[in-house]
Design a protein around this motif. Sequence first.
Motif, PDB file in Angstrom:
ATOM      1  N   ALA A  24       0.818  -1.205   0.000  1.00 33.88           N
ATOM      2  CA  ALA A  24       0.000   0.000   0.000  1.00 33.88           C
ATOM      3  C   ALA A  24       0.857   1.263   0.000  1.00 33.88           C
ATOM      4  O   ALA A  24       0.454   2.294  -0.533  1.00 33.88           O
ATOM      5  N   LEU A  25       2.044   1.199   0.592  1.00 36.60           N
ATOM      6  CA  LEU A  25       2.903   2.364   0.706  1.00 36.60           C
ATOM      7  C   LEU A  25       3.865   2.511  -0.467  1.00 36.60           C
ATOM      8  O   LEU A  25       4.423   3.585  -0.676  1.00 36.60           O
ATOM      9  N   THR A  26       4.074   1.449  -1.223  1.00 35.01           N
ATOM     10  CA  THR A  26       5.100   1.434  -2.262  1.00 35.01           C
ATOM     11  C   THR A  26       4.672   2.214  -3.497  1.00 35.01           C
ATOM     12  O   THR A  26       3.529   2.147  -3.928  1.00 35.01           O
ATOM     13  N   MET A  27       5.626   2.962  -4.079  1.00 34.82           N
ATOM     14  CA  MET A  27       5.413   3.632  -5.356  1.00 34.82           C
ATOM     15  C   MET A  27       5.533   2.591  -6.462  1.00 34.82           C
ATOM     16  O   MET A  27       6.635   2.125  -6.786  1.00 34.82           O
ATOM     17  N   ARG A  28       4.424   2.234  -7.066  1.00 41.04           N
ATOM     18  CA  ARG A  28       4.431   1.148  -8.046  1.00 41.04           C
ATOM     19  C   ARG A  28       5.121   1.524  -9.349  1.00 41.04           C
ATOM     20  O   ARG A  28       5.522   0.649 -10.105  1.00 41.04           O
ATOM     21  N   ASN A  29       5.234   2.814  -9.631  1.00 41.19           N
ATOM     22  CA  ASN A  29       5.878   3.237 -10.866  1.00 41.19           C
ATOM     23  C   ASN A  29       7.379   3.443 -10.715  1.00 41.19           C
ATOM     24  O   ASN A  29       8.044   3.881 -11.652  1.00 41.19           O
ATOM     25  N   LEU A  30       7.903   3.137  -9.520  1.00 44.64           N
ATOM     26  CA  LEU A  30       9.342   3.175  -9.297  1.00 44.64           C
ATOM     27  C   LEU A  30       9.876   1.750  -9.203  1.00 44.64           C
ATOM     28  O   LEU A  30       9.226   0.874  -8.636  1.00 44.64           O
ATOM     29  N   ARG A  31      11.044   1.541  -9.761  1.00 46.61           N
ATOM     30  CA  ARG A  31      11.661   0.220  -9.702  1.00 46.61           C
ATOM     31  C   ARG A  31      12.079  -0.114  -8.272  1.00 46.61           C
ATOM     32  O   ARG A  31      12.533   0.749  -7.522  1.00 46.61           O
ATOM     33  N   ARG A  32      11.962  -1.359  -7.915  1.00 43.75           N
ATOM     34  CA  ARG A  32      12.400  -1.805  -6.594  1.00 43.75           C
ATOM     35  C   ARG A  32      13.879  -2.184  -6.647  1.00 43.75           C
ATOM     36  O   ARG A  32      14.301  -3.018  -7.444  1.00 43.75           O
ATOM     37  N   HIS A  33      14.663  -1.556  -5.798  1.00 49.95           N
ATOM     38  CA  HIS A  33      16.089  -1.857  -5.659  1.00 49.95           C
ATOM     39  C   HIS A  33      16.330  -2.510  -4.301  1.00 49.95           C
ATOM     40  O   HIS A  33      15.410  -2.642  -3.480  1.00 49.95           O
ATOM     41  N   SER A  34      17.552  -2.873  -4.045  1.00 47.82           N
ATOM     42  CA  SER A  34      17.942  -3.418  -2.748  1.00 47.82           C
ATOM     43  C   SER A  34      19.365  -2.954  -2.458  1.00 47.82           C
ATOM     44  O   SER A  34      20.344  -3.632  -2.745  1.00 47.82           O
ATOM     45  N   ILE A  35      19.463  -1.751  -1.884  1.00 47.74           N
ATOM     46  CA  ILE A  35      20.750  -1.109  -1.627  1.00 47.74           C
ATOM     47  C   ILE A  35      20.939  -1.008  -0.122  1.00 47.74           C
ATOM     48  O   ILE A  35      20.191  -0.312   0.561  1.00 47.74           O
ATOM     49  N   PHE A 263       2.010  12.270  -2.526  1.00 41.88           N
ATOM     50  CA  PHE A 263       2.662  11.033  -2.932  1.00 41.88           C
ATOM     51  C   PHE A 263       2.059  10.516  -4.239  1.00 41.88           C
ATOM     52  O   PHE A 263       2.761   9.922  -5.072  1.00 41.88           O
ATOM     53  N   GLU A 264       0.772  10.740  -4.441  1.00 38.50           N
ATOM     54  CA  GLU A 264       0.146  10.342  -5.701  1.00 38.50           C
ATOM     55  C   GLU A 264       0.733  11.135  -6.871  1.00 38.50           C
ATOM     56  O   GLU A 264       0.895  10.603  -7.976  1.00 38.50           O
ATOM     57  N   VAL A 265       1.048  12.399  -6.638  1.00 39.34           N
ATOM     58  CA  VAL A 265       1.670  13.214  -7.684  1.00 39.34           C
ATOM     59  C   VAL A 265       3.064  12.679  -8.007  1.00 39.34           C
ATOM     60  O   VAL A 265       3.462  12.577  -9.177  1.00 39.34           O
ATOM     61  N   ILE A 266       3.835  12.328  -6.970  1.00 34.96           N
ATOM     62  CA  ILE A 266       5.156  11.739  -7.201  1.00 34.96           C
ATOM     63  C   ILE A 266       5.015  10.443  -7.992  1.00 34.96           C
ATOM     64  O   ILE A 266       5.778  10.182  -8.933  1.00 34.96           O
ATOM     65  N   GLU A 267       4.037   9.642  -7.622  1.00 36.54           N
ATOM     66  CA  GLU A 267       3.789   8.384  -8.324  1.00 36.54           C
ATOM     67  C   GLU A 267       3.417   8.639  -9.785  1.00 36.54           C
ATOM     68  O   GLU A 267       3.908   7.978 -10.702  1.00 36.54           O
ATOM     69  N   ARG A 268       2.579   9.639 -10.014  1.00 41.35           N
ATOM     70  CA  ARG A 268       2.163   9.954 -11.376  1.00 41.35           C
ATOM     71  C   ARG A 268       3.335  10.479 -12.197  1.00 41.35           C
ATOM     72  O   ARG A 268       3.493  10.133 -13.368  1.00 41.35           O
ATOM     73  N   ASP A 269       4.153  11.330 -11.603  1.00 40.87           N
ATOM     74  CA  ASP A 269       5.325  11.829 -12.315  1.00 40.87           C
ATOM     75  C   ASP A 269       6.315  10.701 -12.608  1.00 40.87           C
ATOM     76  O   ASP A 269       7.009  10.720 -13.623  1.00 40.87           O
ATOM     77  N   ALA A 270       6.401   9.745 -11.687  1.00 40.47           N
ATOM     78  CA  ALA A 270       7.295   8.598 -11.923  1.00 40.47           C
ATOM     79  C   ALA A 270       6.848   7.806 -13.140  1.00 40.47           C
ATOM     80  O   ALA A 270       7.677   7.238 -13.860  1.00 40.47           O
ATOM     81  N   ALA A 271       5.543   7.770 -13.399  1.00 38.73           N
ATOM     82  CA  ALA A 271       5.034   7.033 -14.549  1.00 38.73           C
ATOM     83  C   ALA A 271       5.468   7.652 -15.859  1.00 38.73           C
ATOM     84  O   ALA A 271       5.486   6.981 -16.901  1.00 38.73           O
ATOM     85  N   ALA A 272       5.830   8.931 -15.844  1.00 36.74           N
ATOM     86  CA  ALA A 272       6.261   9.611 -17.060  1.00 36.74           C
ATOM     87  C   ALA A 272       7.724   9.359 -17.389  1.00 36.74           C
ATOM     88  O   ALA A 272       8.185   9.709 -18.480  1.00 36.74           O
ATOM     89  N   VAL A 273       8.453   8.764 -16.460  1.00 38.08           N
ATOM     90  CA  VAL A 273       9.890   8.512 -16.653  1.00 38.08           C
ATOM     91  C   VAL A 273      10.082   7.072 -17.136  1.00 38.08           C
ATOM     92  O   VAL A 273       9.544   6.143 -16.526  1.00 38.08           O
ATOM     93  N   PRO A 274      10.836   6.861 -18.212  1.00 33.76           N
ATOM     94  CA  PRO A 274      11.051   5.495 -18.683  1.00 33.76           C
ATOM     95  C   PRO A 274      11.682   4.616 -17.605  1.00 33.76           C
ATOM     96  O   PRO A 274      12.678   5.002 -16.985  1.00 33.76           O
ATOM     97  N   ARG A 275      11.073   3.458 -17.375  1.00 33.46           N
ATOM     98  CA  ARG A 275      11.666   2.464 -16.481  1.00 33.46           C
ATOM     99  C   ARG A 275      12.204   1.366 -17.390  1.00 33.46           C
ATOM    100  O   ARG A 275      11.464   0.528 -17.896  1.00 33.46           O
ATOM    101  N   ILE A 276      13.498   1.403 -17.585  1.00 33.07           N
ATOM    102  CA  ILE A 276      14.162   0.527 -18.544  1.00 33.07           C
ATOM    103  C   ILE A 276      14.770  -0.663 -17.817  1.00 33.07           C
ATOM    104  O   ILE A 276      15.536  -0.493 -16.859  1.00 33.07           O
TER     105      ILE A 276
END
Length: 892
Positions: A24-35, A263-276
Amino acid sequence: MATSCNSLKAPAVGASKAIDELEALTMRNLRRHSIDASRPFECYLAADARNSRADYCDDQAWTVRLGRRDEAALAFQTQFGGRAGLVSLVPMWRIGEGLIYQQQTYAAPPVITHIAPNYMQIEAAPMAAVSLVARFWVMESRAAGGEFALTNTSAEALQLQLELFGQAVINSRKVQLNVLTLGDGTLALHLGQIGNINPVATLEGASAEIYGGRIGSPKIGRLLKLPPSETARVPFAVAGLEDMRDSFSVAMNWMSRPWDRHFEVIERDAAAVPRISSGNEDWDLVIDLSYAHLIKGFMAPSEHLPQASIVANRVGDRGWSRRGDGGDHIRAWAGQDPTLAFPAVSAVANIDSELAKGLIRNYLSTQDEAGFVDRQPGLAGQRQGLLMMPLLARLSWQVYERTGDQDFLRELYPGLVAFFGRWLQSDMDADDDGVPEWRSERQMGYVAFPTFGQGQYWAQGAEIEQMEGPDLLAYLIAEADALCQIAERLDEKESAQILSKQRAMMEASLEEFWDGRRYRYRDRDTHISAGAEELLHRGAGDQSHELDHALLMPARVVVRVVGGVSQRPRITLKLAGRDQEGEECAIEAAAEEFDWQNRQGVYTTEKPLSHVHRIAIEGLSRVYKVYATTIDSSRLDINALIPLICRRLPPERAAALVELALDEAHFLRPNGLTMVSASDRNFDPSNARGGGGIWMYWLSQIGEGMVAAGYRREATALIKRVLAGLARVLAREGKLSQFYHADEAKGFGEAHHIGGIVPLKLLCDLLGVSIAAPDRVWVGGEFTWGDAISVEQHGVFVRRDSDLILIEFPTGHSERLPADAPWQLVQDPTPVSTIVEASEPRELPDASLPSETDDDDRLIIDVDDAAEAEYAADDASADPASDENDVDSSPA
């Protein structure tokens, strides 16, 4: 309220509850890393100009540091734009008599999982029965914060205490911090006087009750009760303004907002960035950081530039203008350099087309009646005073290719034509041969080519305006070609014919630079390209030197004076000889006409000579040595490859240039293409004591030229080499840099610099995917990547492998194409009305102080309460676990 510490009900229990809350808290349009802390990693968060106000004069970037062993596991840190050495906020968890804040005390140490330009998510477990999702966020240039979401995964109720511990250091001295207590017992933490600001941190629910009226160190805290399988979300905020009361008020203003909306705006803006997804996780992290750096580079418009502009990097010690107007910022912040703007425009065009268009409009906003456009206009009114590199028409066409906005072309076209014409005026073409010359090395963008390199002790020091090069001519040809395309699209037939003729004339001139194997520099007046002739070596400074040297061909003479102290000597050069016509001439040059740096002065004769009789320098003592050579215009650097950008370059020329670029004896190195031939005596892979290193602007120019010329596989191998090199640098140093060692995993120059990110346009061109909108995708071309790749953007998913191309639109419609289908536009037949654009207009958050008329359920704070708060003098160096030096935090 923005968020609440009230427990969130859900049917899941135990570990499954934690998973549900995490999703529920995760930004789905951002890639998941493990750093985690086992590897070096540094990433700054800064206000995103797309959805908040980025202040060019007072920008405060933050980072999250993951500690190791006995260090604080989590530290939210800043330097407040350069005001402080370091300011940290550390979350601590007190359970019974135990205190958890060191990495070694966590049941599961923190791991960075999601990164955006202004956002970072971290997951951990302070204790076995409690999972933590920490979300850090920079809301605007002078406010930041985050929230701690804790889930009780056990079957028993838990009680713990959350504390936020502060620490500040300026000039290696600890700053006194103060705990503020309001009349209702609420606590806030004054981070002390930091330069000209008084930052204040707030934590929702922080109360003096838990301390019994006595606080032993600079911290604020609250009690949390966690029923089984429930979650508490506790926000905090910190603001840095001049007046402490204003800082407190802005922090509380942000605390009172509905954060989920932001946070929804951040999520929406993340959707505009290519996730390659490249098939390599380390490369994917480099790509994600590159996009984050690119977007962070944008700052809000000002009275001096009409559109958002870029700075080179946004880090903790940058952003504060002591003068208050930005005019005192360092070079990296002093205007939109074209070697940064060019890759920025091409990469951001299909993320936010208005940002891309804005950079071009900013340049043209400086245009005068004669067509002059400043090379590096800045948000504080900075102007470099040099004519912009000829890149604007090519950039405009690239934006059009991604947006189809013909009105944009029509708006810019007159200015673009005037700008192109300005390059052809006589002051840019001293010999009036149709081949202009650079006016300085800074105008060209690189100051360490061995042919020139004025001020570099190892370089030749030739005057660049006395030379003609294939690079500038190639830029102008590419500019004319783009203008032809624009004119044809706008049906400007007469203009297109004129431009086509100019392009053909310059293409013919470019052929004159070809020596049968490669392109060369040449003398501006003689049009001769030749190696150097040595005339004088280590001549005594106090003697006249009779040379009587007939030159093999007319050439300019470079005289170098070396030695003495740092003070410039008062001298006069007297050189006798014959000019290129064979006429006797005498040349005199005073000390002011020499370029003096690093205990040496360099002078280049204004005219070419055919014979040198003698050289004498009056005013020198014997401790000085004198050297003289003719200019060497044969030295090889990356400018010889720039003609690859010319779309109509003859195939045999392109083939020769690609072969030269990929020759390990010259340009191809382990980390990419270097700036100077590796066979040159002044090549230095680190760029420290010679020309070299990997500079992404020039590499991307060559790479894009290779693709256009049909060398897609070779360009793919090149970009993979670059990605591998950057991944090694990131693994070793934890950050990207301005430029890189050609052979080793080392970054140099400014850290987090957008000049050192992946060439993103080149990467996307090679993947053969450009997602223009939720219903439009350009895709195709030969698939040369090898491993399967995918790109997600605007809600569209595209996968390419050696078998097929799969396109899935957000409406559910999908298309399949052959693996090597030709480049084409694929559109979703679903009506556009059913698609939500990721870039739809949205209201920007208000960066001002809170208004009592706000109607979104904000908590209104009376700033007078802050004025009545008692300042508790605390030692910022206190250990978080210590209760020494108790201070009275009771109400005044």
